[in-house]
Design a protein around this motif. Structure first.
Motif, mmCIF file in Angstrom:
data_model
loop_
_atom_site.group_PDB
_atom_site.id
_atom_site.type_symbol
_atom_site.label_atom_id
_atom_site.label_comp_id
_atom_site.label_asym_id
_atom_site.label_seq_id
_atom_site.Cartn_x
_atom_site.Cartn_y
_atom_site.Cartn_z
ATOM 1 N N PRO A 154 0.823 -1.219 0.000
ATOM 2 C CA PRO A 154 0.000 0.000 0.000
ATOM 3 C C PRO A 154 0.853 1.262 0.000
ATOM 4 C CG PRO A 154 -0.848 -1.599 1.576
ATOM 5 C CD PRO A 154 0.487 -2.120 1.121
ATOM 6 N N ARG B 60 -3.996 6.005 -0.506
ATOM 7 C CA ARG B 60 -5.407 5.655 -0.458
ATOM 8 C C ARG B 60 -6.197 6.756 -1.148
ATOM 9 N NH1 ARG B 60 -8.079 5.813 5.235
ATOM 10 N NH2 ARG B 60 -7.976 8.025 4.730
ATOM 11 N N GLN C 238 -9.979 7.381 -3.750
ATOM 12 C CA GLN C 238 -11.195 6.808 -4.293
ATOM 13 C C GLN C 238 -10.970 6.373 -5.738
ATOM 14 O OE1 GLN C 238 -14.214 9.924 -3.253
ATOM 15 N NE2 GLN C 238 -15.460 8.135 -2.765
ATOM 16 N N MET D 144 -12.101 2.079 -2.754
ATOM 17 C CA MET D 144 -10.867 2.720 -2.320
ATOM 18 C C MET D 144 -9.693 1.898 -2.828
ATOM 19 S SD MET D 144 -11.936 5.379 -0.726
ATOM 20 C CE MET D 144 -10.387 5.964 -0.049
ATOM 21 N N CYS D 145 -8.766 2.558 -3.515
ATOM 22 C CA CYS D 145 -7.585 1.889 -4.065
ATOM 23 C C CYS D 145 -6.355 2.339 -3.298
ATOM 24 C CB CYS D 145 -7.415 2.208 -5.546
ATOM 25 S SG CYS D 145 -8.681 1.479 -6.620
ATOM 26 N N THR D 146 -5.446 1.404 -3.074
ATOM 27 C CA THR D 146 -4.235 1.706 -2.300
ATOM 28 C C THR D 146 -2.947 1.448 -3.071
ATOM 29 O OG1 THR D 146 -4.247 -0.532 -1.360
ATOM 30 C CG2 THR D 146 -5.399 1.186 -0.123
ATOM 31 N N THR D 147 -3.053 0.964 -4.301
ATOM 32 C CA THR D 147 -1.859 0.669 -5.093
ATOM 33 C C THR D 147 -2.099 1.061 -6.550
ATOM 34 O OG1 THR D 147 -2.534 -1.575 -5.702
ATOM 35 C CG2 THR D 147 -1.356 -1.306 -3.612
ATOM 36 N N THR E 48 -12.907 8.773 3.175
ATOM 37 C CA THR E 48 -12.471 8.691 1.777
ATOM 38 C C THR E 48 -11.392 9.720 1.454
ATOM 39 O OG1 THR E 48 -14.267 10.178 1.102
ATOM 40 C CG2 THR E 48 -14.695 7.798 1.032
ATOM 41 N N TYR F 231 -4.744 9.597 1.444
ATOM 42 C CA TYR F 231 -3.742 9.217 2.441
ATOM 43 C C TYR F 231 -2.503 8.723 1.715
ATOM 44 C CZ TYR F 231 -1.297 6.305 5.858
ATOM 45 O OH TYR F 231 -0.333 5.735 6.646
ATOM 46 N N SER G 64 1.047 6.672 2.213
ATOM 47 C CA SER G 64 1.766 5.758 3.099
ATOM 48 C C SER G 64 3.253 6.112 3.152
ATOM 49 C CB SER G 64 1.585 4.328 2.605
ATOM 50 O OG SER G 64 2.440 3.442 3.298
#
Length: 208
Positions: A30, A33, A35, A40-43, A160, A163, A165
């Motif tokens: 990840p 973060r 939308q 929600m997509c983290t990659t 939402t 973010y 990482s």
């Protein structure tokens, strides 16, 4: 003139950095973060897979092949099992992504385009490291900064909100160092440029 050891060191750093970036992208560590169409997509791979599935650019088998390495790692870490091939799209909520609105992606074009370049650069960089990984990563960072700090598009929902990482720092470093800069070639190119010389007639006129 650059020594052979320096050239070997530069190539070695580029080689290692490209493979670190490959691991980060393919195994879906990840990085952020935001939308996307699936929620929600983290990659970058998740964002890319949403687009490939929604637009039917490639068969679903290609999307599953991109997602499976990261899904396998996550499943092994969480419950020591491997995910089923037929359940990959369901795991990432991609079964109904074709019916989702495309507005959320149009508002984040930098992150979307950067994800495309990051995934492509990670795959190509294993064979021949280039600038695609760095360009894609910087595009993602700019998109995240624009939304997180400049508020474009505006988002007041903490669940939402964008973010970033700490692993994003490692992705940026590995993407930048995966580019191999050939200083020796650049110096030779600058030395080979022709130098403008004054005309002989103008020199003679000055002497008179």
């Amino acid at each position: 003139m650059a020594s052979p050891s320096r050239g070997w060191t530069s190539a070695r750093i580029s080689y290692i950095a490209a493979r670190i970036f490959f691991v980060l992208i393919i195994f879906q560590l990840p990085l952020f973060r935001v939308q996307c169409r699936s929620g929600m997509c983290t990659t970058p791979i998740q964002i890319t897979s949403c687009q490939l599935t929604a637009n039917e650019i490639f068969p679903s088998a290609v999307v599953k092949a991109l997602l499976y390495p990261g899904a396998a790692v996550n499943s092994l870490v969480s419950n020591m099992t491997l995910p089923k091939w037929n359940n990959i799209l369901h795991m990432y909520n991609l079964t109904e992504v074709k019916n989702a609105s495309a507005v959320v992606d149009l508002q984040r074009l930098e992150v979307l385009c950067g994800s495309y370049f990051a995934v492509a650069g990670a795959l190509i960089g294993v064979i021949n490291p280039g600038r695609m990984s760095m360009f894609g990563t910087l595009l993602i960072v700019w998109g995240l900064v624009k939304e997180g700090f400049l508020g474009k598009p505006a988002n007041t929902n903490p669940a939402t909100a964008v973010y970033v990482s700490p692993a994003m720092v490692l992705a940026i470093i590995s993407a930048v160092f995966s580019v191999r800069y050939n200083l020796k070639k650049a110096v030779k190119g600058s030395q080979a440029r022709p130098v403008a010389k004054p005309l002989q007639s103008s020199v003679k006129s000055k002497l008179k």
